[in-house]
Scaffold this active site. Structure first.
Site, PDB file in Angstrom:
ATOM      1  N   ASP A 184       0.807  -1.105   0.021  1.00 30.88           N
ATOM      2  CA  ASP A 184      -0.124  -0.012   0.091  1.00 30.88           C
ATOM      3  C   ASP A 184       0.966   1.162  -0.018  1.00 30.88           C
ATOM      4  O   ASP A 184       1.982   1.186   0.844  1.00 30.88           O
ATOM      5  CB  ASP A 184      -1.015  -0.074   1.332  1.00 30.88           C
ATOM      6  CG  ASP A 184      -2.389   0.423   1.232  1.00 30.88           C
ATOM      7  OD1 ASP A 184      -2.353   1.643   0.454  1.00 30.88           O
ATOM      8  OD2 ASP A 184      -3.366  -0.062   1.310  1.00 30.88           O
ATOM      9  N   ASP A 283      -2.726   4.878  -2.235  1.00 31.19           N
ATOM     10  CA  ASP A 283      -3.966   5.281  -1.615  1.00 31.19           C
ATOM     11  C   ASP A 283      -4.290   6.607  -1.898  1.00 31.19           C
ATOM     12  O   ASP A 283      -3.785   7.487  -2.274  1.00 31.19           O
ATOM     13  CB  ASP A 283      -3.506   5.328   0.004  1.00 31.19           C
ATOM     14  CG  ASP A 283      -4.520   5.433   0.988  1.00 31.19           C
ATOM     15  OD1 ASP A 283      -5.270   4.717   1.082  1.00 31.19           O
ATOM     16  OD2 ASP A 283      -4.335   6.567   1.735  1.00 31.19           O
ATOM     17  N   GLU A 341      -6.370   3.969  -5.764  1.00 27.45           N
ATOM     18  CA  GLU A 341      -7.619   4.237  -5.144  1.00 27.45           C
ATOM     19  C   GLU A 341      -8.158   5.485  -5.282  1.00 27.45           C
ATOM     20  O   GLU A 341      -7.385   6.485  -5.166  1.00 27.45           O
ATOM     21  CB  GLU A 341      -7.558   3.885  -3.547  1.00 27.45           C
ATOM     22  CG  GLU A 341      -8.786   3.922  -2.711  1.00 27.45           C
ATOM     23  CD  GLU A 341      -8.846   4.527  -1.436  1.00 27.45           C
ATOM     24  OE1 GLU A 341      -9.670   4.454  -0.782  1.00 27.45           O
ATOM     25  OE2 GLU A 341      -7.772   5.230  -1.075  1.00 27.45           O
ATOM     26  N   HIS A 412     -11.114  -3.145   3.196  1.00 23.38           N
ATOM     27  CA  HIS A 412     -11.087  -2.582   4.736  1.00 23.38           C
ATOM     28  C   HIS A 412     -11.679  -1.385   4.956  1.00 23.38           C
ATOM     29  O   HIS A 412     -11.729  -1.069   6.315  1.00 23.38           O
ATOM     30  CB  HIS A 412      -9.577  -2.438   5.243  1.00 23.38           C
ATOM     31  CG  HIS A 412      -8.877  -1.359   4.286  1.00 23.38           C
ATOM     32  ND1 HIS A 412      -8.805  -1.349   2.997  1.00 23.38           N
ATOM     33  CD2 HIS A 412      -8.565  -0.293   4.796  1.00 23.38           C
ATOM     34  CE1 HIS A 412      -8.537  -0.269   2.436  1.00 23.38           C
ATOM     35  NE2 HIS A 412      -8.078   0.490   3.629  1.00 23.38           N
ATOM     36  N   ASP A 413     -12.370  -0.997   3.818  1.00 24.60           N
ATOM     37  CA  ASP A 413     -13.168   0.367   4.318  1.00 24.60           C
ATOM     38  C   ASP A 413     -14.587   0.088   4.357  1.00 24.60           C
ATOM     39  O   ASP A 413     -15.287   1.415   4.254  1.00 24.60           O
ATOM     40  CB  ASP A 413     -12.699   1.472   3.217  1.00 24.60           C
ATOM     41  CG  ASP A 413     -11.206   1.923   3.542  1.00 24.60           C
ATOM     42  OD1 ASP A 413     -10.569   2.104   4.655  1.00 24.60           O
ATOM     43  OD2 ASP A 413     -10.638   2.405   2.541  1.00 24.60           O
TER      44      ASP A 413
HETATM   45  C1  GLC Z   1      -7.746   5.342   2.106  1.00 26.07           C
HETATM   46  C2  GLC Z   1      -7.561   3.923   2.892  1.00 26.07           C
HETATM   47  C3  GLC Z   1      -8.365   4.149   4.361  1.00 26.07           C
HETATM   48  C4  GLC Z   1      -7.567   5.609   4.958  1.00 26.07           C
HETATM   49  C5  GLC Z   1      -7.766   6.583   3.932  1.00 26.07           C
HETATM   50  C6  GLC Z   1      -6.775   7.661   4.310  1.00 26.07           C
HETATM   51  O1  GLC Z   1      -9.202   5.666   1.733  1.00 26.07           O
HETATM   52  O2  GLC Z   1      -8.062   3.064   2.153  1.00 26.07           O
HETATM   53  O3  GLC Z   1      -8.427   3.201   4.775  1.00 26.07           O
HETATM   54  O4  GLC Z   1      -8.326   5.603   6.015  1.00 26.07           O
HETATM   55  O5  GLC Z   1      -7.307   6.688   2.569  1.00 26.07           O
HETATM   56  O6  GLC Z   1      -5.535   6.997   4.243  1.00 26.07           O
END
Ligand code: GLC
Length: 635
Positions: A184, A283, A341, A412-413
């Site tokens: 990540d 991310d 992402e 995980h979100d």
């Molecule tokens: C992304 C991650 C999440 C995190 C956010 C800030 O959305 O998947 O878990 O809280 O970024 O880094």
């Protein structure tokens, strides 16, 4: 191309790729009939000025400026010199990824927190499952304000997870098994405990000062909101200065307009690639370029999208340029893979970000399929699979032959997909298999999230003290100011990210076999007695075996990753059917997306039933959530 301006009509805005995505997103959020409005109704002739008048100045001037700036910048973004596509298909187009949330996967040292050795212990399990590559949520040194998404040192491993030697061992053992690893990459922000930030804060002449967004001001610099509640600005009293953080107060946003910062990030990425990592999940990567001057966000858009200021950074002015730089200077020399992402990015923007020859990202995660339009994650409602059908049909048919979708339901979100659709445990197994069938047979690259392969569901949280996620805590605190605590808790529990973060359920011993030691850092509700890996391994009808069989099939037939798709029965509610084929083989998938029996009639004789989620499935009437896969032979 003429520049768009206040006199441009909605139809013209809709004809601009980025404009189309933005209007699409607004319609999704408000549950409005997009095509009808922008292609057929008289509204399409409205100019932006006219819209402004009609809505009584509901949108600020700044909003229209931001919109036009996004659209016009995007239109100017010319085609990059195409690199001739390689003849061979890249590995990630036929791969299946498996996301590990290391904190909750497997605890080898008994401290109640998952670790790298725990992952290494489970590599044979993952290999047998049939996954090709792992994505690890962050394992870097971090004070864990946001469970590792707040990095203190990019080149060190979080102590609770192990050592750099463990990391090297993990890479070695994965490669030995012919598997790959992506990490990540959290580079929109760092922890406030990162050396760069510490130095920047301590000394206004530090070269690191410009690595972040600092502002001297007698009041909060703008109205942007944080994704984790409250303002996106933190005041540092001692230094009498404000710092920008889109996420928690300890996740300080990096200033990508600074070339020195970009060079340092690129150096760090290369450092990991030299170690043998095969790529990265990046991310919130579409947030890295912020509009110059950090202008005020439009309140109407803020209310609609839940976050004020987002129009100034979700598709920022230099996004393509910065990604191109990272790609060419860090990823390409190593042949490394990237998946971004990218919350809020629509299909047209996605085509640019992942288009072949543009050299930015290989794939991206779009999130619009995770909630039925008109709903947000914290609403307690039942997800409609017919929406998933229409969303997927659209992407399958229009994303373009070169672009490859990243297919995912859980991560995980988000709460678990099964629970969003149907909390009644009666349907758990058939539904888990139906979701697996769709995810593993559509065109694209699937990303399974740990626990999905055994059909893990949401937790029955009964008290706020069971929650661990900063987003849930902050939201709970905010809601408690305006509603009774029980109501606030119910809302948080409906959408909490903690549903996906409870320990992996390995067997039916204490804590599901996740740890042999102390209580886990987050506890599940005891569901491991109903659902665990060990029992499913010995049950050929289990959800686990269903995944294994599909993964085996994918390995045998690369057409599932890269072949063609033809979707049929598009207009028929609850019926989702499609053909997957290449020059050699043809498969047919059929799914009943609802509980009601669905008549489909006789299938042609040349269809051979291969697998399904009912022992006596494949009849003329599909049962609740029934799915079947057929091989179609030549007549
Ligand atoms: C992304 C991650 C999440 C995190 C956010 C800030 O959305 O998947 O878990 O809280 O970024 O880094």
């Amino acid at each position: 191309m003429n520049k768009l301006n206040q006199k441009s009509t909605l139809a013209e805005i809709y004809a601009n790729p980025a404009g189309k995505d933005i209007l699409h997103k607004i319609c999704l959020q408000l549950n409005l009939p997009e095509k009808m409005i922008f292609e057929k109704s008289p509204a399409k002739k409205l100019t932006l000025d006219g819209l402004n008048k009609l809505t009584g100045g509901k949108f600020s001037e700044g909003f229209f400026e931001a919109l036009l700036s996004i659209l016009n910048t995007d239109a100017q973004d010319t085609k990059r010199e195409a690199v001739l596509p390689k003849k061979e298909i890249p590995w990630w187009k036929t791969a299946v990824f498996y996301q590990i949330y290391p904190r909750s996967f497997c605890d080898a040292d008994g401290d109640g927190i998952g670790d790298l050795k725990g992952i290494i212990n489970k590599l044979d399990y993952l290999k047998d499952l049939g996954v090709d590559a792992l994505w690890l949520s962050p394992v870097y040194d971090s004070p864990n304000d946001d469970n590792g998404y707040d990095i203190r040192d990019y080149k060190a491993v979080m102590q609770e997870f192990g050592t750099m030697e463990d990391m090297d061992e993990l890479i070695r053992q994965l490669h030995e098994r012919g598997m790959r690893l992506i990490m990540d990459l959290v580079i929109n922000h760092t922890s406030d405990e990162h050396e760069w930030f510490q130095k920047a804060l301590a000394d206004e002449n530090s070269p690191y000062r410009d690595y972040y967004f600092f502002q001297k001001s007698s009041e909060v610099p703008n109205n942007w909101s944080s994704f984790f509640e409250g303002s996106a600005w933190r005041y540092f009293e001692e230094q009498d200065i404000w710092g920008l953080h889109l996420f928690s107060k300890k996740q300080m946003d990096l200033n990508w307009d600074n070339p020195a910062l970009r060079n340092d990030v690129i150096g760090m990425i290369r450092w990991w690639l030299e170690k043998g990592v095969d790529g990265f999940r990046m991310d919130v990567i579409n947030y890295i370029s912020k509009r110059e001057g950090l202008p005020m966000g439009d309140e109407t858009i803020g209310a609609m999208m839940e976050y004020t200021g987002i129009e100034h950074y979700f598709y920022g002015p230099h996004l393509h340029e910065y990604l191109h730089q990272v790609r060419t200077q860090a990823f390409e020399p190593f042949g490394a893979f990237s998946v971004g992402e990218t919350p809020g990015i629509g299909m047209e923007m996605a085509k640019k970000l992942t288009g072949q020859g543009r050299r930015e990202l290989d794939m991206l995660f779009n999130f619009d399929h995770l909630e039925t339009p008109g709903h947000v994650r914290f609403d307690d409602y039942r997800y409609d699979l017919n929406y998933l059908k229409s969303y997927m049909t659209d992407w399958m048919e229009h994303y373009g032959p070169d672009c490859q979708m990243a297919l995912f339901w859980d991560n995980h979100d988000n709460p678990r997909m099964i629970s969003k659709i149907e909390p009644d445990p009666k349907w758990r197994v058939v539904l888990a298999k139906l979701l697996a069938m769709i995810q593993l047979t559509l065109k694209g690259t699937p990303f399974l999230f740990q626990g999905q392969e055994i059909g893990m569901i949401n937790q029955n949280f009964t008290s706020p003290s069971q929650l661990r996620d900063i987003e849930s805590w902050n939201l709970y605190e905010k809601l408690c100011r305006t509603m009774p605590a029980a109501e606030a808790f119910a809302k948080v529990a409906a959408g909490s990210r903690d549903h996906a973060r409870t320990p992996m359920q390995w067997d039916n011993t204490a804590f599901g076999g996740f740890t042999q030691g102390k209580n886990p850092w987050i506890e599940g509700d005891g569901d491991y007695v109903n659902c665990n890996v060990e029992e499913q391994i010995s049950d050929p009808d289990s959800v686990l075996w269903f995944h294994r069989e599909l993964l085996q099939l994918r390995r045998q037939y690369p057409l599932f990753g890269t072949g063609k798709i033809k979707i049929t029965n598009k207009e028929r509610k609850n019926l989702f059917t499609y053909y997957r084929y290449d020059g050699k083989d043809v498969f047919y998938v059929e799914c009943n997306l609802g509980r009601k029996p669905l008549y489909v009639g006789k299938r042609p004789k040349n269809m051979v039933h291969i697998m399904g989620n009912y022992a006596d499935g494949g009849g003329q009437t599909l049962k609740a959530y029934e799915t079947n896969l057929y091989r179609v032979s030549k007549k």
